[in-house]
Write an enzyme that holds these catalytic residues in place. Sequence first.
Site, PDB file in Angstrom:
ATOM      1  N   TYR A  82       0.839  -1.207   0.000  1.00  0.00           N
ATOM      2  CA  TYR A  82       0.000   0.000   0.000  1.00  0.00           C
ATOM      3  C   TYR A  82       0.872   1.255   0.000  1.00  0.00           C
ATOM      4  O   TYR A  82       0.667   2.164  -0.813  1.00  0.00           O
ATOM      5  CB  TYR A  82      -0.929  -0.015   1.218  1.00  0.00           C
ATOM      6  CG  TYR A  82      -1.610   1.309   1.490  1.00  0.00           C
ATOM      7  CD1 TYR A  82      -2.667   1.735   0.700  1.00  0.00           C
ATOM      8  CD2 TYR A  82      -1.187   2.136   2.540  1.00  0.00           C
ATOM      9  CE1 TYR A  82      -3.298   2.964   0.952  1.00  0.00           C
ATOM     10  CE2 TYR A  82      -1.807   3.347   2.794  1.00  0.00           C
ATOM     11  CZ  TYR A  82      -2.857   3.760   1.999  1.00  0.00           C
ATOM     12  OH  TYR A  82      -3.472   4.969   2.239  1.00  0.00           O
ATOM     13  N   LYS A 132       1.510   4.516  -2.725  1.00  0.00           N
ATOM     14  CA  LYS A 132       1.400   5.956  -2.455  1.00  0.00           C
ATOM     15  C   LYS A 132       2.690   6.673  -2.885  1.00  0.00           C
ATOM     16  O   LYS A 132       2.645   7.838  -3.294  1.00  0.00           O
ATOM     17  CB  LYS A 132       1.085   6.204  -0.977  1.00  0.00           C
ATOM     18  CG  LYS A 132      -0.322   5.737  -0.583  1.00  0.00           C
ATOM     19  CD  LYS A 132      -1.404   6.483  -1.348  1.00  0.00           C
ATOM     20  CE  LYS A 132      -2.804   6.103  -0.960  1.00  0.00           C
ATOM     21  NZ  LYS A 132      -3.845   6.809  -1.728  1.00  0.00           N
TER      22      LYS A 132
END
Length: 249
Positions: free
Chosen positions: A172, A176
């Site tokens: 994750y 980003k």
Amino acid sequence: MQDKPVALVTGANKGIGLQIARDLVAQGFIVLVGSRNLEHGETAAKSIGADARALQLDVTNQSSIAAAAEHIRKEFGRLDVLVNNAAVSHAGKPGRSLEEIAKSGRLSVVTLDEVRAVFETNVFGAIAVTQAMLPLLRDAPAGRVVNVSSAGGSLTLNSDPKNPHRLMFGTYSSSKTALNAITLAFASALESTGIKVNAACPGFTATDLNNFQGTRTVQEAAREPVRLALLDANGPTGTFSNEDGEIPW
Ligand code: NAP
């Protein structure tokens, strides 16, 4: 053409996106509440008021994206602000704790299918939606793109051995990091147009994304993305920030 400025927030049927949509309506925008499930979008839009309108939009589906862009052009004739907010924290079993999600998302164990699924939404989805909306944004008097990112994606912060959170850096968070990179790439590509492209970190917020383990409210989380959506002509482009100021890339 719509007199009021028009904003699109992706993944706005709940969480931080819903609050960003609510705040932009309060700032005088017509807000398109992007939702991959139209019914959820309609319920969310109704909870805001008449200036919020549901828009079916799955950021991983090119025909859904193209139909959304066409709908905006036909129905509203303009788009002033795009907030790329939609994201997933993992592609595994729902309802797991943040610690479990972080552990299974480590690059040493995660499946390539899961990495692809997370990047498909969080990175390629943002590129695809931005590209599809660019013709409308180019025509806007003050086109703004806000990418909802995370300090968890900061390479500078995560390469500091003293940072205890760096152990969470995995699928994750690296999505980003990639979102930050595309923020900068769009900002450079659009520098001559006046369209400003910035990334905002909402902070650790209680939402579905982290099984409601976050400590901030959605009202607090929405502040920085909304500030960047409302930048005037003197505002910056190609930045990464939270409420306290710039975050190292
Ligand atoms: P959330 O409550 O889980 O909301 C995520 C939203 O994204 C939902 O509306 C979800 O729709 C939507 N979405 C997921 N996949 C999609 C797709 N393929 N197409 C369209 N929409 C899709 O999470 P949140 O915390 O509000 O997250 C909002 C943003 O803040 C994300 O970019 C997240 O990375 C960022 N962020 C959050 C935190 C935090 O602590 N919460 C911290 C830093 C950054 P469904 O309802 O259909 O699943």
